[in-house]
Design a protein around this motif. Structure first.
Motif, mmCIF file in Angstrom:
data_model
loop_
_atom_site.group_PDB
_atom_site.id
_atom_site.type_symbol
_atom_site.label_atom_id
_atom_site.label_comp_id
_atom_site.label_asym_id
_atom_site.label_seq_id
_atom_site.Cartn_x
_atom_site.Cartn_y
_atom_site.Cartn_z
ATOM 1 N N GLY A 100 0.349 -1.230 -0.239
ATOM 2 C CA GLY A 100 -0.330 0.153 -0.267
ATOM 3 C C GLY A 100 1.242 1.311 -0.467
ATOM 4 N N VAL A 101 1.899 1.196 0.948
ATOM 5 C CA VAL A 101 2.901 2.029 0.484
ATOM 6 C C VAL A 101 3.460 2.591 -1.103
ATOM 7 C CG1 VAL A 101 5.189 3.761 1.176
ATOM 8 C CG2 VAL A 101 3.193 1.802 3.197
ATOM 9 N N VAL A 102 3.585 4.354 -1.214
ATOM 10 C CA VAL A 102 4.245 4.119 -2.230
ATOM 11 C C VAL A 102 5.262 5.312 -2.285
ATOM 12 C CG1 VAL A 102 2.086 5.941 -3.323
ATOM 13 C CG2 VAL A 102 3.783 5.158 -5.257
ATOM 14 N N LYS A 103 6.245 5.024 -3.574
ATOM 15 C CA LYS A 103 7.351 6.830 -2.942
ATOM 16 C C LYS A 103 8.091 6.781 -4.142
ATOM 17 C CE LYS A 103 7.481 6.632 1.463
ATOM 18 N NZ LYS A 103 6.686 8.201 2.744
ATOM 19 N N LEU A 104 8.399 7.570 -4.390
ATOM 20 C CA LEU A 104 9.173 8.389 -5.330
ATOM 21 C C LEU A 104 10.673 8.691 -5.308
ATOM 22 C CD1 LEU A 104 8.652 8.731 -8.666
ATOM 23 C CD2 LEU A 104 8.728 10.694 -8.457
ATOM 24 N N LYS A 105 11.616 7.993 -5.600
ATOM 25 C CA LYS A 105 13.215 8.451 -5.362
ATOM 26 C C LYS A 105 13.486 8.845 -6.718
ATOM 27 C CE LYS A 105 16.416 5.357 -4.185
ATOM 28 N NZ LYS A 105 17.032 4.466 -3.062
ATOM 29 N N LYS A 106 14.782 9.793 -6.559
ATOM 30 C CA LYS A 106 16.128 9.958 -8.254
ATOM 31 C C LYS A 106 16.916 9.124 -7.362
ATOM 32 C CE LYS A 106 17.912 12.517 -11.328
ATOM 33 N NZ LYS A 106 18.229 13.683 -12.040
ATOM 34 N N ASP A 107 17.965 8.321 -7.951
ATOM 35 C CA ASP A 107 19.109 7.978 -8.002
ATOM 36 C C ASP A 107 19.195 7.044 -7.068
ATOM 37 O OD1 ASP A 107 20.606 9.836 -9.216
ATOM 38 O OD2 ASP A 107 20.847 11.015 -7.975
ATOM 39 N N GLY A 108 20.110 6.899 -6.453
ATOM 40 C CA GLY A 108 20.362 5.392 -5.074
ATOM 41 C C GLY A 108 20.691 4.079 -5.927
ATOM 42 N N GLY A 109 20.981 3.315 -5.156
ATOM 43 C CA GLY A 109 21.840 1.738 -5.372
ATOM 44 C C GLY A 109 20.746 0.943 -5.328
ATOM 45 N N HIS A 110 21.024 -0.091 -5.489
ATOM 46 C CA HIS A 110 19.028 -1.233 -6.526
ATOM 47 C C HIS A 110 18.691 -1.807 -4.862
ATOM 48 C CE1 HIS A 110 22.591 -4.765 -5.603
ATOM 49 N NE2 HIS A 110 23.626 -3.713 -6.089
ATOM 50 N N ALA A 111 19.504 -2.243 -3.946
ATOM 51 C CA ALA A 111 19.350 -2.956 -2.464
ATOM 52 C C ALA A 111 18.651 -3.620 -2.891
ATOM 53 C CB ALA A 111 17.860 -1.667 -2.259
ATOM 54 N N GLY A 112 19.874 -4.603 -3.864
ATOM 55 C CA GLY A 112 18.819 -6.272 -4.151
ATOM 56 C C GLY A 112 18.016 -6.509 -5.045
ATOM 57 N N HIS A 113 17.590 -5.651 -5.752
ATOM 58 C CA HIS A 113 16.332 -5.697 -6.557
ATOM 59 C C HIS A 113 17.441 -5.587 -7.808
ATOM 60 C CE1 HIS A 113 12.955 -4.742 -9.486
ATOM 61 N NE2 HIS A 113 12.369 -4.735 -7.934
ATOM 62 N N ASN A 114 17.217 -6.944 -8.695
ATOM 63 C CA ASN A 114 17.914 -7.162 -9.857
ATOM 64 C C ASN A 114 17.556 -6.461 -10.622
ATOM 65 O OD1 ASN A 114 20.057 -9.494 -8.224
ATOM 66 N ND2 ASN A 114 18.511 -11.148 -8.819
ATOM 67 N N GLY A 115 16.217 -6.350 -11.022
ATOM 68 C CA GLY A 115 15.912 -5.132 -11.607
ATOM 69 C C GLY A 115 16.937 -4.155 -12.350
ATOM 70 N N LEU A 116 16.497 -3.462 -11.016
ATOM 71 C CA LEU A 116 17.047 -2.110 -10.841
ATOM 72 C C LEU A 116 18.492 -2.840 -11.837
ATOM 73 C CD1 LEU A 116 15.772 -0.800 -7.590
ATOM 74 C CD2 LEU A 116 15.177 -0.465 -10.595
ATOM 75 N N ARG A 117 18.948 -3.446 -10.488
ATOM 76 C CA ARG A 117 21.120 -3.679 -10.884
ATOM 77 C C ARG A 117 21.681 -3.682 -12.099
ATOM 78 N NH1 ARG A 117 21.964 -8.491 -7.519
ATOM 79 N NH2 ARG A 117 22.333 -7.035 -5.909
ATOM 80 N N ASP A 118 20.605 -4.528 -12.953
ATOM 81 C CA ASP A 118 20.865 -4.451 -14.241
ATOM 82 C C ASP A 118 20.269 -3.883 -15.288
ATOM 83 O OD1 ASP A 118 21.786 -7.072 -16.643
ATOM 84 O OD2 ASP A 118 19.499 -5.937 -17.496
ATOM 85 N N ILE A 119 19.171 -2.457 -14.797
ATOM 86 C CA ILE A 119 19.542 -1.135 -15.743
ATOM 87 C C ILE A 119 20.646 -0.683 -15.601
ATOM 88 C CG2 ILE A 119 17.368 0.530 -15.416
ATOM 89 C CD1 ILE A 119 15.579 -1.437 -15.079
ATOM 90 N N ILE A 120 21.134 -0.134 -13.997
ATOM 91 C CA ILE A 120 22.014 0.239 -13.092
ATOM 92 C C ILE A 120 23.574 -0.214 -14.216
ATOM 93 C CG2 ILE A 120 23.898 1.066 -11.836
ATOM 94 C CD1 ILE A 120 20.936 0.970 -9.946
ATOM 95 N N ALA A 121 23.274 -0.963 -14.240
ATOM 96 C CA ALA A 121 24.548 -1.748 -15.079
ATOM 97 C C ALA A 121 24.780 -2.229 -16.405
ATOM 98 C CB ALA A 121 24.888 -3.161 -15.170
ATOM 99 N N HIS A 122 23.056 -1.479 -17.393
ATOM 100 C CA HIS A 122 23.625 -1.465 -18.758
ATOM 101 C C HIS A 122 23.592 0.356 -19.115
ATOM 102 C CE1 HIS A 122 22.120 -5.800 -20.364
ATOM 103 N NE2 HIS A 122 22.371 -4.970 -21.077
#
Length: 188
Positions: A100-122
C-alpha cells in the motif's frame, strides 16, 4: 520531464499475478487509462505502448527479458529514442515498504533488486527515477525469491491496487515535468 515509464516484471502467465510483477501491473493500468495496447517490439526486447498524458507523449515499456535482464530492454529503447536516463521512470516492487505504500525517488542503489541492478549496469548510471510499490517482507523462514514470485493475499493485492492508483494520479504531473512537486506530495 518523464518520457518513458518502464514497469518491471517477468513475462509469462505463471508470473502474472505475483508480487514481482507490480511494475507490469502499473503500466498495464496506465495503458488501459490511455486507451492503448502494448505491442511486442523485437528491437526493444519487450512490449511497447505510446500514449498521451498531460499533452505529452509518453512511452510505456514492459521488458520481455525477465527481471534480471531488464537493462537490455530499457537501454535499447532509451538509445533508439535518444532519451536521457533522467527522463526514465522505473516502476517496481519494493520489499522495504509495506503493501500500500508508494514512494518516488531518484538515484540510489539497487537494494538487491535484480531488475534495478541490471538497468544500472546497462545505463552506467543510477540517475533515473523509481516509483517504488510496497509489497512488504516475507514472513520468517520464507525465502525472498519465493515470496516475490508468489501471489499476494487478497488484502495485500487490494493495498497494491491502491498504491498503483495513487501512483497513476501523479503521472500527468510527472509527464509535465513537475517531478519535485510530486516527490513532495507522494513522499509526505
Amino acid at each position: 520531464m518523464i518520457k518513458l515509464v518502464v514497469g518491471l516484471g517477468n513475462p509469462g502467465r505463471q508470473y502474472e499475478k505475483t508480487r514481482h510483477n507490480a511494475g507490469f501491473l502499473f503500466v498495464d493500468y496506465l495503458a488501459r487509462e490511455c486507451g492503448v495496447a502494448f505491442t511486442e517490439v523485437a528491437r526493444f526486447f519487450g512490449e511497447v505502448a505510446e500514449c498521451k498524458v498531460a499533452s505529452e507523449k509518453l512511452l510505456l515499456l514492459k521488458p520481455a527479458t525477465f527481471m534480471n535482464r531488464s537493462g537490455q530492454s530499457v537501454g535499447a529503447l532509451l538509445k533508439y529514442y535518444k532519451l536521457q536516463p533522467e527522463q526514465l521512470l522505473v516502476v517496481h516492487d519494493e520489499l522495504d515498504f509495506n503493501p500500500g505504500v508508494v514512494k518516488l525517488k531518484k538515484d540510489g542503489g539497487h537494494a538487491g533488486h535484480n531488475g534495478l541492478r541490471d538497468i544500472i549496469a546497462h545505463l552506467g548510471t543510477k540517475d533515473f527515477y523509481r516509483l517504488r510499490l510496497g509489497i512488504g517482507r516475507p514472513p520468517a523462514g520464507k525465502a525472498v525469491a519465493e515470496f516475490v514470485l508468489s501471489a499476494p493475499s487478497r488484502q495485500e493485492s487490494d493495498l497494491l491496487d491502491a498504491a498503483i492508483k495513487t501512483g497513476l494520479d501523479f503521472v500527468p504531473q510527472l509527464a509535465a515535468g513537475e517531478i519535485d512537486a510530486v516527490m513532495n506530495r507522494i513522499n509526505a
